[in-house]
Scaffold this motif. Sequence first.
Motif, PDB file in Angstrom:
ATOM      1  N   UNK A  38       0.788   4.437 -10.450  1.00 46.48           N
ATOM      2  CA  UNK A  38       0.105   3.884  -9.280  1.00 46.48           C
ATOM      3  C   UNK A  38       0.407   4.625  -7.994  1.00 46.48           C
ATOM      4  N   UNK A  46      -8.691   4.406  -3.197  1.00 49.16           N
ATOM      5  CA  UNK A  46      -7.501   4.973  -3.842  1.00 49.16           C
ATOM      6  C   UNK A  46      -7.202   6.374  -3.320  1.00 49.16           C
ATOM      7  N   UNK A  47      -8.035   6.830  -2.398  1.00 44.78           N
ATOM      8  CA  UNK A  47      -7.781   8.080  -1.693  1.00 44.78           C
ATOM      9  C   UNK A  47      -7.169   7.785  -0.328  1.00 44.78           C
ATOM     10  N   UNK A  48      -6.387   8.730   0.136  1.00 44.48           N
ATOM     11  CA  UNK A  48      -5.898   8.667   1.509  1.00 44.48           C
ATOM     12  C   UNK A  48      -7.093   8.636   2.461  1.00 44.48           C
ATOM     13  N   UNK A  63       0.883  -1.170   0.000  1.00 45.00           N
ATOM     14  CA  UNK A  63       0.000   0.000   0.000  1.00 45.00           C
ATOM     15  C   UNK A  63       0.923   1.223   0.000  1.00 45.00           C
ATOM     16  N   UNK A  73      -3.813  -2.927  -7.230  1.00 41.65           N
ATOM     17  CA  UNK A  73      -3.181  -2.162  -8.314  1.00 41.65           C
ATOM     18  C   UNK A  73      -4.133  -1.152  -8.953  1.00 41.65           C
ATOM     19  N   UNK A  74      -3.551  -0.207  -9.632  1.00 39.33           N
ATOM     20  CA  UNK A  74      -4.313   0.849 -10.304  1.00 39.33           C
ATOM     21  C   UNK A  74      -5.380   0.275 -11.235  1.00 39.33           C
ATOM     22  N   UNK A 113     -13.520   3.701  -5.621  1.00 41.43           N
ATOM     23  CA  UNK A 113     -12.659   4.885  -5.786  1.00 41.43           C
ATOM     24  C   UNK A 113     -12.095   5.384  -4.453  1.00 41.43           C
ATOM     25  N   UNK A 124      -9.038  -0.095 -10.055  1.00 42.20           N
ATOM     26  CA  UNK A 124      -9.843   1.091  -9.726  1.00 42.20           C
ATOM     27  C   UNK A 124     -11.156   1.093 -10.508  1.00 42.20           C
ATOM     28  N   UNK A 134      -3.545   4.391   2.721  1.00 41.60           N
ATOM     29  CA  UNK A 134      -3.881   4.611   1.324  1.00 41.60           C
ATOM     30  C   UNK A 134      -3.793   3.224   0.691  1.00 41.60           C
ATOM     31  N   UNK A 135      -4.960   2.611   0.538  1.00 43.04           N
ATOM     32  CA  UNK A 135      -5.012   1.195   0.198  1.00 43.04           C
ATOM     33  C   UNK A 135      -4.671   0.908  -1.255  1.00 43.04           C
ATOM     34  N   UNK A 136      -5.102   1.804  -2.138  1.00 45.61           N
ATOM     35  CA  UNK A 136      -5.025   1.492  -3.568  1.00 45.61           C
ATOM     36  C   UNK A 136      -3.823   2.064  -4.281  1.00 45.61           C
ATOM     37  N   UNK A 137      -3.481   1.461  -5.420  1.00 45.75           N
ATOM     38  CA  UNK A 137      -2.440   1.980  -6.302  1.00 45.75           C
ATOM     39  C   UNK A 137      -1.201   1.115  -6.349  1.00 45.75           C
ATOM     40  N   UNK A 138      -1.027   0.262  -5.303  1.00 43.84           N
ATOM     41  CA  UNK A 138       0.213  -0.520  -5.208  1.00 43.84           C
ATOM     42  C   UNK A 138      -0.088  -2.016  -5.281  1.00 43.84           C
TER      43      UNK A 138
END
Lengths: 310, 310
Positions: A180, B197-199, A69, B185-186, B194, B189, B177-181
């Motif tokens: 990402x 993917x936000x803090x 994360x 993964x992106x 959504x 999304x 911040x759970x999303x993006x990694x």
Amino acid sequence: MRKLKIAGCAYALPQDGKIRFKDQTRYRLKDGQTILDLAEEAANSALESAGLNISDIDIIIAAMATPMQAIPCNAALIHERIAKSTDIPAMDINTSCTSFISALDVAAYMTDSGRYNRMLIISGDTASAALNPDQKESYELFSDAAAAFIVTSEEGDSGVLYAAQKTWSQGAHDTELRGGCGLMPAFKLTDENKKDYYFDMKGLRVLRLSTSKLPEFFRSGLEESGVTLDDISLIVPHQASKALGLMMPLLGIEKEKYIDRVKDFGNMISASVPFILCQAIQEKLVNRGDILMLIGTAAGLTCNMLILRY
Amino acid sequence: MRKLKIAGCAYALPQDGKIRFKDQTRYRLKDGQTILDLAEEAANSALESAGLNISDIDIIIAAMATPMQAIPCNAALIHERIAKSTDIPAMDINTSCTSFISALDVAAYMTDSGRYNRMLIISGDTASAALNPDQKESYELFSDAAAAFIVTSEEGDSGVLYAAQKTWSQGAHDTELRGGCGLMPAFKLTDENKKDYYFDMKGLRVLRLSTSKLPEFFRSGLEESGVTLDDISLIVPHQASKALGLMMPLLGIEKEKYIDRVKDFGNMISASVPFILCQAIQEKLVNRGDILMLIGTAAGLTCNMLILRY
């Protein structure tokens, strides 16, 4: 010598996650599994192999190349799995693929000084989260895996004799995953820039930069360390790619002296070095008193090397 | 004492990026600017303040809470900006918001042992990349900023007298911040997820866990260190939120003894502690020989404290 004793280790692969590309075997997480599952399994097995409980551990270091994360750090998420009711500190150390070598290097200052007596170091990455099916070279190279080590401050002959790192950032974009995170958040993903959210490796450029830097790094490291190649029983290199078989002879290292299991496991990113080192220990390719070298190149481009007496 | 001397420092804010929420001032990167720009500016100014060039530096440590890219590590990307033609090693150390304190703690082993004589430590995060406009509490709290320090192994009275860290992972999902990694993964999304993917900050839970852990951590740290509150000239706490004004009295720290600039800069994530420490040095709130404490809570939940003689 900075005293540091390897007291236990373990590794974990995705159950039922074995796949093949021609004669090459790889492992990928299946739906519902995460790298946290593998990290938890490896950590608990490493503790068992050392005859310790999590409450015996003074710090948990995640030595991983990629974030699970963006927040919190990887070590905190692993802590939740294996140490939730404790107050053990959790810290990430990251130099990409060679993170385990860097973490062992840092750990040896802490064991040697008595700051921490028993440390748990965990490596592993979710390669499969962002492999690009259109980039065959990388798509067929990586595996998901985790490995964990317990190192202690026990008095004796075991310790880190020498460690070195160098980074040449002209290679910063030869191995990367651009999208990402902070510079290119998930929200910016479009059909047009999709490839920026995949892992991207320019293999030939990496190989060219590595072959231009690693031999001198290796030579000067040996010289500074005062250790000769003859003193070293075994070399555990990062399992970067099939090019390992080209790189090692370039360093003057004979086939009998290093382990190459790229065919069986591929590149396991940060888990490669600890995974193969743990196999070597379990298979008794390494015995107490032996001098070992860990060495590898990482995205950056970074080179790490560490010489220890097991 | 582990010898470590602060030889220079600097910080950077986004030009023209000042915004206000009622009486609170915040800074956000504008389109076309990145945290790398701020990191580069802070690093170069820190070098100048120490009278050094990049070629004098032995290692670059990125002590940041969030990844700029998933690969390579932050330090390699900063290296490309300020040290491209060199072979200076680059390493990330991450304990979320208190990464700078952890990096200083690790650095002191390396300066004290003579491994590295001059180290560049850089902190900073792109808060604005993932703030959720619907979560007013966090949306109005954070700033984008960077800070850099040069620390050396110079002989003298300067050094780290004591450092401690603890992590309680029951708080691992209170600030995240759970999303993006790797875990999310992106590519995953959707309109539905959504907010992942936000803090995401559960302020009340963070405050509750912090107030239950920090006082005892602070008390036992002081006791172990042998340093009294009276010995300490100045305390630089992480600028977590307006709750700083509640937390410090709970620790028995008087208003005159610590710096609270949340109103002026908000929470600058990993940059908060070095940014405020550097301001204190520049404003001569700190003088050579003074004993300082750096302290803070971080996503994890992690608490760090470090006592040094400046």
